[in-house]
Scaffold this active site. Structure first.
Site, mmCIF file in Angstrom:
data_model
loop_
_atom_site.group_PDB
_atom_site.id
_atom_site.type_symbol
_atom_site.label_atom_id
_atom_site.label_comp_id
_atom_site.label_asym_id
_atom_site.label_seq_id
_atom_site.Cartn_x
_atom_site.Cartn_y
_atom_site.Cartn_z
ATOM 1 N N ASP A 135 0.908 5.577 1.739
ATOM 2 C CA ASP A 135 1.799 4.895 0.805
ATOM 3 C C ASP A 135 3.239 5.291 1.130
ATOM 4 O O ASP A 135 3.512 6.418 1.571
ATOM 5 C CB ASP A 135 1.495 5.304 -0.630
ATOM 6 C CG ASP A 135 0.057 5.012 -1.024
ATOM 7 O OD1 ASP A 135 -0.408 3.900 -0.743
ATOM 8 O OD2 ASP A 135 -0.599 5.911 -1.582
ATOM 9 N N ASP A 138 -0.588 0.588 3.510
ATOM 10 C CA ASP A 138 -1.250 0.839 2.233
ATOM 11 C C ASP A 138 -0.273 0.428 1.137
ATOM 12 O O ASP A 138 0.362 -0.616 1.225
ATOM 13 C CB ASP A 138 -1.680 2.294 2.142
ATOM 14 C CG ASP A 138 -2.781 2.528 1.103
ATOM 15 O OD1 ASP A 138 -3.189 1.560 0.427
ATOM 16 O OD2 ASP A 138 -3.230 3.669 0.958
ATOM 17 N N ASP A 169 2.253 4.209 -5.285
ATOM 18 C CA ASP A 169 1.011 4.441 -6.013
ATOM 19 C C ASP A 169 1.195 5.604 -6.971
ATOM 20 O O ASP A 169 1.838 6.614 -6.641
ATOM 21 C CB ASP A 169 -0.149 4.718 -5.052
ATOM 22 C CG ASP A 169 -0.689 3.451 -4.403
ATOM 23 O OD1 ASP A 169 -0.085 2.381 -4.605
ATOM 24 O OD2 ASP A 169 -1.714 3.534 -3.701
ATOM 25 N N ARG A 172 -0.899 -6.688 -6.825
ATOM 26 C CA ARG A 172 -0.672 -5.341 -7.367
ATOM 27 C C ARG A 172 0.793 -5.081 -7.689
ATOM 28 O O ARG A 172 1.457 -4.263 -7.062
ATOM 29 C CB ARG A 172 -1.179 -4.265 -6.404
ATOM 30 C CG ARG A 172 -2.661 -4.337 -6.130
ATOM 31 C CD ARG A 172 -3.117 -3.157 -5.278
ATOM 32 N NE ARG A 172 -4.544 -3.258 -4.953
ATOM 33 C CZ ARG A 172 -5.211 -2.389 -4.212
ATOM 34 N NH1 ARG A 172 -4.577 -1.340 -3.717
ATOM 35 N NH2 ARG A 172 -6.488 -2.563 -3.967
#
Length: 442
Positions: free
Chosen positions: A222, A261, A265, A320
């Protein structure tokens, strides 16, 4: 009024407001004898009171109290990592000047002796390997073993551990970090501002033949991960895939060679996070809040993952923005601009308690407002006073009418109180587009 015409109208309507929104509160954020001096120093600004979940309790001050010995200006990846390591958890300020590249020597610098991608493809093609067995038991000297060793070298090189009581801030309008993964892990009180991040690429994605019906490529890294940490403010940054968009990635074994990715997050019991005035753009799986439905993860995440998103621009993303599990997530005054690859914005996951209000969505012709919400689990949410192409739209009602097999319930069960100014939803596109992102902090 179509989206393009309406957007131009909104720009004219809100240009004057945009010039000051997001600045006044920050100047007032520091109080006490040093308020005047710190108010002029962006590096010592702190999160304003009531500005989202990161203001809860002790608030978020980052390295505002750093002494002169713990203020660093860095322009290389080595200098950046050295500054992070110096002084432990004592308050520190790290000023990023120019562009820092964590992978300046390229992916070949991480490759283990003997690693060969063509050999990897030959060994694990569906024709040679099939789909029934994963690669976890492959020995060290195999193509997969050499991939693992190469991946471990990249992992060591590009991850940067951020200590508690730290402010990381870009100098001027052109500060950038490329190819790095910020690890905000098991710490408290961190500020990251005014930096353009180019997402790291995984130089050595793993092929998993057992992932789905046709196998899949899985990647790591990430751009930033908030892992078990508290009081984190992510503000006025730009997150993008830059020179390595997914649209340019090849396919192998019939599947996209995925090298990215997430962009941000927030996982493993993290709490009290505010993401404000950022740009998230040109990415697929953008923001994940809570990374699993498993029993072990539930025990860690339940009651945590309290996050606020406000005045962010989510542009040309697939999905997302965010996908939510467990957390009390407040998303208001954000602008979502979709393209034809759009899948959804808000993912409604296990025990999520999402409040999505006063947000603006600009969707292209042919993309239904029903796609804004995606139900992964039955979790009620609040979605009021949102617009789609300038029209106030009941996102839950539209979703339920068009996707009755995935009915959503209204009412998240809580009311956000940690908000500063809430702008009129019709003005949000112009305000956010004008003020969000790196180089625009004031």
């Amino acid at each position: 009024m179509n989206a393009q015409k309406w957007h131009g109208h909104a720009t004219a309507m809100a240009r004057a407001a945009a010039a000051v929104v997001g600045c006044t509160a920050l100047v007032l954020a520091v109080t006490g004898p040093s308020a005047q001096a710190q108010g002029r120093d962006l590096a010592r600004q702190t999160l304003p009171a009531n500005d989202g979940w990161a203001s809860y309790g002790t608030g978020t001050t980052g390295g505002a109290e750093a002494d002169a010995e713990h203020v660093y200006t860095v322009s290389t990846w080595a200098e950046f990592k050295a500054a992070l390591a110096a002084g432990g958890d004592a308050p520190k300020i790290i000023k990023v000047k120019g562009t820092i590249d964590a992978v300046s020597e390229g992916c070949d610098a991480f490759a283990a002796d003997g690693y060969d991608f063509d050999a990897y493809l030959a060994a694990y093609s569906p024709e040679a390997w099939g789909y029934d067995t994963d690669l976890s038991a492959e020995p060290d000297g195999s193509p997969e073993g050499l991939r693992r060793a190469s991946a471990a070298a990249q992992d060591q090189a590009i991850k940067a551990n951020i200590p508690s009581n730290t402010t990381i801030i870009g100098v001027g309008r052109n500060a950038a970090i490329k190819g790095a993964s910020l690890q905000i892990k098991a710490v408290d009180n961190v500020i990251v501002r005014n930096i353009a991040f180019e997402s790291p690429i995984d130089c050595f994605p793993q092929w998993d033949p057992t992932d789905g019906d046709h196998g899949n490529w899985n990647s790591e890294y990430d751009t930033a991960v908030v892992y078990g940490s508290t009081h984190v403010w992510i503000d006025h940054n730009t997150f993008t895939d830059g020179a390595h968009p997914d649209s340019a990635a090849p396919t192998y074994f019939g599947m996209l060679y995925q090298q990215h990715d997430g962009e941000l997050d927030i996982v493993k019991g993290a709490d009290y996070v505010t993401a404000s005035w950022n740009v998230f753009t040109e990415h697929d799986k953008t923001i994940l809040i809570g990374n699993s439905d498993s029993a072990a993860t539930t025990a860690v995440d339940r009651g945590h993952l309290k996050v606020t998103f406000h005045h962010n621009l989510f542009s040309n993303l697939v999905e997302r923005a965010p996908r939510v599990r467990f957390g009390q997530v407040d998303s208001y005054n954000n602008h979502f601009v979709a393209n034809d690859d759009y899948a959804y914005s808000f993912g409604i996951g296990k025990e999520s308690q999402l409040v999505a209000e006063h947000n603006a969505f600009t969707l292209p012709e042919g993309i239904s407002a029903a796609k804004v919400l995606k139900r992964w689990n039955v979790s009620p949410l609040t979605a009021a006073d949102n617009t789609v192409n300038g029209e106030v739209t009941d996102l839950i009602a539209v979703h339920n009418a068009e996707i009755p097999a995935e009915t959503l319930e209204s009412g998240a069960g809580w009311t956000p109180t940690l908000r500063t100014k809430v702008d009129p939803v019709q003005a949000v596109p112009a305000i956010v587009d004008h003020r969000a992102g790196a180089g625009k902090v004031c």
